[in-house]
Design an enzyme around this catalytic site. Structure first.
Site, PDB file in Angstrom:
ATOM      1  N   TYR A 125       0.822  -1.213   0.000  1.00  0.00           N
ATOM      2  CA  TYR A 125       0.000   0.000   0.000  1.00  0.00           C
ATOM      3  C   TYR A 125       0.859   1.267   0.000  1.00  0.00           C
ATOM      4  O   TYR A 125       0.312   2.368   0.035  1.00  0.00           O
ATOM      5  CB  TYR A 125      -0.927   0.009   1.219  1.00  0.00           C
ATOM      6  CG  TYR A 125      -2.067  -0.960   1.091  1.00  0.00           C
ATOM      7  CD1 TYR A 125      -1.829  -2.321   1.044  1.00  0.00           C
ATOM      8  CD2 TYR A 125      -3.370  -0.519   1.032  1.00  0.00           C
ATOM      9  CE1 TYR A 125      -2.862  -3.229   0.935  1.00  0.00           C
ATOM     10  CE2 TYR A 125      -4.423  -1.422   0.923  1.00  0.00           C
ATOM     11  CZ  TYR A 125      -4.161  -2.768   0.870  1.00  0.00           C
ATOM     12  OH  TYR A 125      -5.194  -3.653   0.758  1.00  0.00           O
ATOM     13  N   LYS A 172       4.252 -14.566   5.210  1.00  0.00           N
ATOM     14  CA  LYS A 172       4.675 -15.435   4.101  1.00  0.00           C
ATOM     15  C   LYS A 172       6.209 -15.350   4.039  1.00  0.00           C
ATOM     16  O   LYS A 172       6.803 -15.096   2.990  1.00  0.00           O
ATOM     17  CB  LYS A 172       4.014 -14.946   2.790  1.00  0.00           C
ATOM     18  CG  LYS A 172       4.147 -15.887   1.628  1.00  0.00           C
ATOM     19  CD  LYS A 172       3.198 -17.073   1.682  1.00  0.00           C
ATOM     20  CE  LYS A 172       3.476 -18.047   0.550  1.00  0.00           C
ATOM     21  NZ  LYS A 172       2.737 -19.307   0.668  1.00  0.00           N
ATOM     22  N   ASP A 205      -1.379 -18.622   3.900  1.00  0.00           N
ATOM     23  CA  ASP A 205      -2.300 -19.519   3.170  1.00  0.00           C
ATOM     24  C   ASP A 205      -2.880 -20.564   4.127  1.00  0.00           C
ATOM     25  O   ASP A 205      -4.084 -20.838   4.127  1.00  0.00           O
ATOM     26  CB  ASP A 205      -1.635 -20.179   1.944  1.00  0.00           C
ATOM     27  CG  ASP A 205      -0.147 -20.436   2.108  1.00  0.00           C
ATOM     28  OD1 ASP A 205       0.428 -19.998   3.125  1.00  0.00           O
ATOM     29  OD2 ASP A 205       0.455 -21.074   1.229  1.00  0.00           O
ATOM     30  N   ASP A 229      -5.956  -6.852   5.043  1.00  0.00           N
ATOM     31  CA  ASP A 229      -7.124  -6.463   4.260  1.00  0.00           C
ATOM     32  C   ASP A 229      -7.887  -7.705   3.797  1.00  0.00           C
ATOM     33  O   ASP A 229      -9.108  -7.827   3.974  1.00  0.00           O
ATOM     34  CB  ASP A 229      -6.634  -5.647   3.048  1.00  0.00           C
ATOM     35  CG  ASP A 229      -7.776  -4.978   2.314  1.00  0.00           C
ATOM     36  OD1 ASP A 229      -8.889  -4.904   2.872  1.00  0.00           O
ATOM     37  OD2 ASP A 229      -7.571  -4.517   1.180  1.00  0.00           O
ATOM     38  N   ASP A 233     -11.835  -9.554   5.235  1.00  0.00           N
ATOM     39  CA  ASP A 233     -13.061  -9.918   4.517  1.00  0.00           C
ATOM     40  C   ASP A 233     -13.379 -11.399   4.698  1.00  0.00           C
ATOM     41  O   ASP A 233     -14.541 -11.793   4.816  1.00  0.00           O
ATOM     42  CB  ASP A 233     -12.944  -9.570   3.017  1.00  0.00           C
ATOM     43  CG  ASP A 233     -13.260  -8.096   2.754  1.00  0.00           C
ATOM     44  OD1 ASP A 233     -12.883  -7.256   3.601  1.00  0.00           O
ATOM     45  OD2 ASP A 233     -13.883  -7.771   1.715  1.00  0.00           O
TER      46      ASP A 233
END
Ligand code: NAD
Length: 345
Positions: A125, A172, A205, A229, A233
Site C-alpha cells: 500500500y 509469508k 495460506d 485487508d 473480509d
C-alpha cells in the site's frame, strides 16, 4: 454535566449516506452528546473542492482528533489513488483494529471471537509502482522495523488490556524472507515483553484454511497491510458478512473509525444496506471516547436485535430496509439506556 463531543463525519460514497443516517439515530438514542462537522473526500472532495483529500477535510479531522466515516470508493486500475490509504498514511493511523465476533442465530460459525490487527501505513500500500519496460510492471512492498514494531506493540498491548490470551503473526516469510522476515523478527522481539500472552506464527495460506476450519483457535491476529485487508473480509464471511464487522484506524494523535466494508455500489441507493457494521463502529468510537456504558449498550442492542430474528436486511436473508434495522437498534439502545446500567449479555 455530560460531556459534549465534536466529531468529524465523512458520510462517504455509495451506501455511506444511507448507513450514516442510521448512525445518527443510534447516537440520539444513546444519549451521548455528539455534534458532527461534515467533511468530504474522494469523488465528493473533487466535486466540492477539486481535491480528493481537501485541506479543509484534513484540518477538520485534525481539529476534532476523532472522525467516523462511511466508505470511500476508489476507481479500479485507473484514476485517483485511495483516499482511505492517504488518510491513514497522512495521519499515521498505524493500527487498523477489526474485532470479528459471531452473532447468535446469524453467523454461519458460532465460535468466532478474534481481533484483526492490520498494519496500516506501508507494505504494498506504499503505492510505489512503475513500468520498468513495456509489459513489465514493478510494485514495491515496503516493510520497516519501525512500523512493524509499533503495530506489534499495539497488538500485544491491546491483548493485555482486553484480556486476550494469544497473538498470532500471519506471514509469508518462507517466500518473502526479508520483508515478512523483518515483520516476524519485530513481532518476536515485542512478544518477549509479554510473557503472559502466547505468541504463535502461521503462514498466511494455511491461516486462511485454519480460519475456515477452526476459527476458535484464533484470538488476536497480527498482519501486514495487504494480508490484513484480505483476511478481514474472509473473517467477515465467517460471521455473516461485511454488514456486521466494525473497525477503527488508530494512531497516537488521531483516530478514524470506519467499517470493514466498502461503498457497495451494487446495492447503493436501494435502502437495503445493513447499517449494523457502522453502528458497531460507532460502539468502538464510543469506547475510545471513554463512553463505556453507551458503547456496551450499542453492542448489546445489536446482539439483541439480531437474536430476536424479527428484523433482517437482505444480506442476512431478510427483507427489512436499512432504516428498519437502524430503528430497531436505536429502540433497543433506548431500552438499555433506561436501565441506567449495563447488563452483561
Ligand atoms: P464492498 O465491501 O463495497 O462490497 C462487497 C460486497 O459486500 C458487495 O456485494 C456488497 O453489496 C456487500 N456489502 C458491503 N457492505 C455491505 C453492507 N453494509 N450491507 C450489505 N451488504 C454489504 O467491496 P467492493 O465491491 O470490492 O468495493 C466497492 C468500493 O468500495 C471500491 O471502490 C473500493 O475501493 C471501496 N472500498 C472502500 C473501503 C473504505 O472506504 N474503507 C473499504 C473497502 C472497499
Amino acid at each position: 454535566m455530560p460531556k459534549k463531543y465534536r466529531i468529524t463525519l465523512l458520510e462517504g460514497d455509495g451506501i455511506g449516506p444511507e448507513i450514516c443516517a442510521e448512525l445518527r439515530k443510534v447516537i440520539a438514542a444513546s444519549g451521548v452528546a455528539i455534534e458532527f462537522d461534515l467533511a468530504f473526500a474522494g469523488q465528493q472532495g473533487i466535486e466540492k473542492f477539486n481535491d480528493t483529500l481537501p485541506d479543509k477535510t484534513l484540518a477538520l479531522i485534525k481539529k476534532n482528533r476523532v472522525a467516523i466515516k462511511g466508505p470511500l470508493a476508489t476507481p479500479i486500475a485507473k484514476g485517483f489513488g485511495s483516499v482511505n490509504v492517504l488518510l491513514r498514511k497522512k495521519l499515521q493511523l498505524y493500527a487498523n483494529v477489526r474485532p470479528v465476533r459471531s452473532f447468535p442465530g446469524v453467523s454461519p460459525y458460532s465460535d468466532v471471537d478474534l481481533v484483526i490487527m492490520r498494519e496500516n501505513t506501508e507494505d504494498l500500500y506504499a503505492g510505489i509502482e512503475h513500468e520498468i519496460a513495456p509489459g513489465v510492471v514493478e510494485s514495491i512492498k515496503v516493510i520497516t522495523r519501525e512500523a512493524s514494531t509499533r503495530i506489534a506493540e499495539y497488538a500485544f498491548d491491546y491483548a493485555k488490556k482486553h484480556g486476550r490470551k494469544k497473538v498470532t503473526a500471519i506471514h509469508k516469510a518462507n517466500i518473502m524472507k526479508l520483508s515478512d522476515g523483518l515483520f516476524l523478527e519485530c513481532a518476536r522481539q515485542v512478544s518477549k515483553k509479554y510473557p503472559r500472552i502466547e505468541y504463535t506464527e502461521m503462514i498466511v495460506d494455511n491461516a486462511c484454511m485454519q480460519l475456515v476450519t477452526k476459527p476458535s483457535q484464533f484470538d488476536v491476529l497480527l498482519l501486514e497491510n495487504l494480508y490484513g485487508d484480505i483476511v478481514s473480509d474472509l473473517c467477515a464471511g465467517l460471521v455473516g458478512g461485511l454488514g456486521l464487522v466494525p473497525g477503527g484506524n488508530i494512531g497516537k494523535k488521531y483516530a478514524i473509525f470506519e467499517s470493514v466494508h466498502g461503498s457497495a455500489p451494487d446495492i447503493a441507493g436501494k435502502g437495503v444496506a445493513n447499517p449494523v457494521a457502522i453502528i458497531l463502529t460507532l460502539g468502538m468510537m464510543l469506547e475510545y471516547l471513554g463512553e463505556r456504558k453507551a458503547s456496551e449498550a450499542v453492542r448489546a442492542a445489536v446482539v439483541n436485535v439480531l437474536k430476536a430474528k424479527k428484523i433482517r436486511t437482505p444480506d442476512l436473508g431478510g427483507k427489512n430496509s436499512t432504516a428498519e434495522m437502524g430503528d430497531a437498534v436505536a429502540e433497543e439502545v433506548r431500552t438499555w439506556q433506561s436501565f441506567k446500567s449495563v447488563r452483561r449479555y
